[in-house]
Design an enzyme around this catalytic site. Sequence first.
Site, PDB file in Angstrom:
ATOM      1  N   THR A  70      -7.214  78.903  -8.109  1.00 24.38           N
ATOM      2  CA  THR A  70      -7.269  78.953  -6.714  1.00 24.38           C
ATOM      3  C   THR A  70      -7.629  77.508  -6.440  1.00 24.38           C
ATOM      4  O   THR A  70      -6.749  76.728  -5.544  1.00 24.38           O
ATOM      5  CB  THR A  70      -8.041  79.875  -6.207  1.00 24.38           C
ATOM      6  OG1 THR A  70      -7.719  80.905  -6.663  1.00 24.38           O
ATOM      7  CG2 THR A  70      -7.761  79.982  -4.735  1.00 24.38           C
ATOM      8  N   SER A 197      -6.870  79.215 -15.095  1.00 25.91           N
ATOM      9  CA  SER A 197      -8.111  79.886 -15.013  1.00 25.91           C
ATOM     10  C   SER A 197      -8.645  80.448 -16.304  1.00 25.91           C
ATOM     11  O   SER A 197      -7.976  81.147 -17.100  1.00 25.91           O
ATOM     12  CB  SER A 197      -8.227  81.152 -13.941  1.00 25.91           C
ATOM     13  OG  SER A 197      -8.287  80.824 -12.659  1.00 25.91           O
ATOM     14  N   HIS A 199     -11.161  82.708 -17.178  1.00 26.49           N
ATOM     15  CA  HIS A 199     -11.357  84.240 -17.178  1.00 26.49           C
ATOM     16  C   HIS A 199      -9.952  84.983 -17.660  1.00 26.49           C
ATOM     17  O   HIS A 199     -10.273  86.347 -18.173  1.00 26.49           O
ATOM     18  CB  HIS A 199     -12.108  84.711 -16.356  1.00 26.49           C
ATOM     19  CG  HIS A 199     -10.948  84.964 -14.726  1.00 26.49           C
ATOM     20  ND1 HIS A 199     -10.663  85.917 -14.389  1.00 26.49           N
ATOM     21  CD2 HIS A 199     -10.648  83.954 -14.008  1.00 26.49           C
ATOM     22  CE1 HIS A 199      -9.817  85.787 -12.969  1.00 26.49           C
ATOM     23  NE2 HIS A 199     -10.001  84.490 -12.811  1.00 26.49           N
ATOM     24  N   CYS A 324      -5.854  91.949  -6.313  1.00 23.68           N
ATOM     25  CA  CYS A 324      -6.215  91.596  -5.214  1.00 23.68           C
ATOM     26  C   CYS A 324      -5.703  92.390  -4.089  1.00 23.68           C
ATOM     27  O   CYS A 324      -6.215  92.318  -2.926  1.00 23.68           O
ATOM     28  CB  CYS A 324      -5.465  90.240  -4.643  1.00 23.68           C
ATOM     29  SG  CYS A 324      -5.680  88.904  -6.116  1.00 23.68           S
TER      30      CYS A 324
END
Length: 386
Positions: A70, A197, A199, A324
């Site tokens: 992000t 990212s 993760h 999300c």
Amino acid sequence: MIYLDANATTKPDPQVVEAILPYLTDIYGNASSGHQLGRKARKGLEKARSQVADLMKVSTEEIIFTSGATESINSVLSFVQHEYPERPLLIISAVEHEAVLECASRWENDGGRVKRVAVDAYGRLNLEELQDAIEPGKTALISMIWANNETGVITPLAEVVELAHEAGALVHADAAQMVGRLPVNLSSMAVDYLSLSAHKFHGLKGTGALFVSRRVPFRPWILGGGQERGWRSGTENVTGIVALGLAAEKAAQRFAVGSHESVAHLRDGFEQKLAAEMPQMMIHGQKASRLPNTSSICLPGVDAAGMVILLDQKGIACSGGSACRSASLHPSHVLEAMGFNTEHALSTLRFSLSADTTEAELMEAAEHIISSAGHLCQQRDSLVSF
Ligand code: PLP
């Protein structure tokens, strides 16, 4: 727990956890400090930079550590818009992650223009529409999700890069779901910026990276103490970065033995088992090039939210669309872009495998999915029969 929600996040690799422990106990120095503890932290950080660079076949000076995809996405889109005011156009696909969608809205609010390129019913980018959308000299950036978080469908990035560069536009790849899932070789594809990212591939949450090709300019989004060679200020999250580095190295090792092919094989077996019992089932992106780990399926007439709860009670973690959105009933914009209606979207489940997922787990999960779907159908006295 049978964890089939890897596109939301993955379990940190136990070896990664073990490797970072010293950074939480003994090597707690600030990586900018000149003393021993600082130098040790710096060493761990720079090793991680090599590991991440190696995974994507780029050079270490092209890697900036961030708090995740992000942040990386925000920094690229914000930089490019301000750097090229004479080129007001941003092009994205209709199936981007919220991080890009929100940045695109900001781009418009800040006076720019955004074009959203359509996908077909299989989630495949319409390259002709992209070609028509590009305005040479006016297009600053084409930002594309490389692998879709909901369907796993892969964007033909090499073609996008070619079209963009012919028109003098830059390319950003949102590779949050791609890196660590399939081999990425940027030495043979001239992507300009890429976000990832940790993760998503067994690193830690809140750590990621931004690749900035040495061919293109960049100015920092986060200002302060000048860390990351001035490109991203803030005391480095050494623990998370060391974890990211090792997770990257382990992903490269898995690719070397073809683990991504085994994952695809497992996923296909899972889908076949489900389809054999539930012939009405529809697999999203089935004719497209897809991530090996992702299975997005629609079970017509079955309430996906109810399925997620029932499966959770049976120890199976999955998702009804992207994580999300799982808390809201708003239908997925990705499925909408593929031409499906709200009813279809609300009957859609996403199963996403990690490097740890076994065949036995998948077969057990499939049994529970079949029985839970049958149960929900009976309950609702649905006409759909499996
Ligand atoms: N892009 C895609 C395609 C994603 O799937 C995600 C996370 O789900 C992100 C960006 C944002 O990643 P993060 O929340 O780690 O910053």
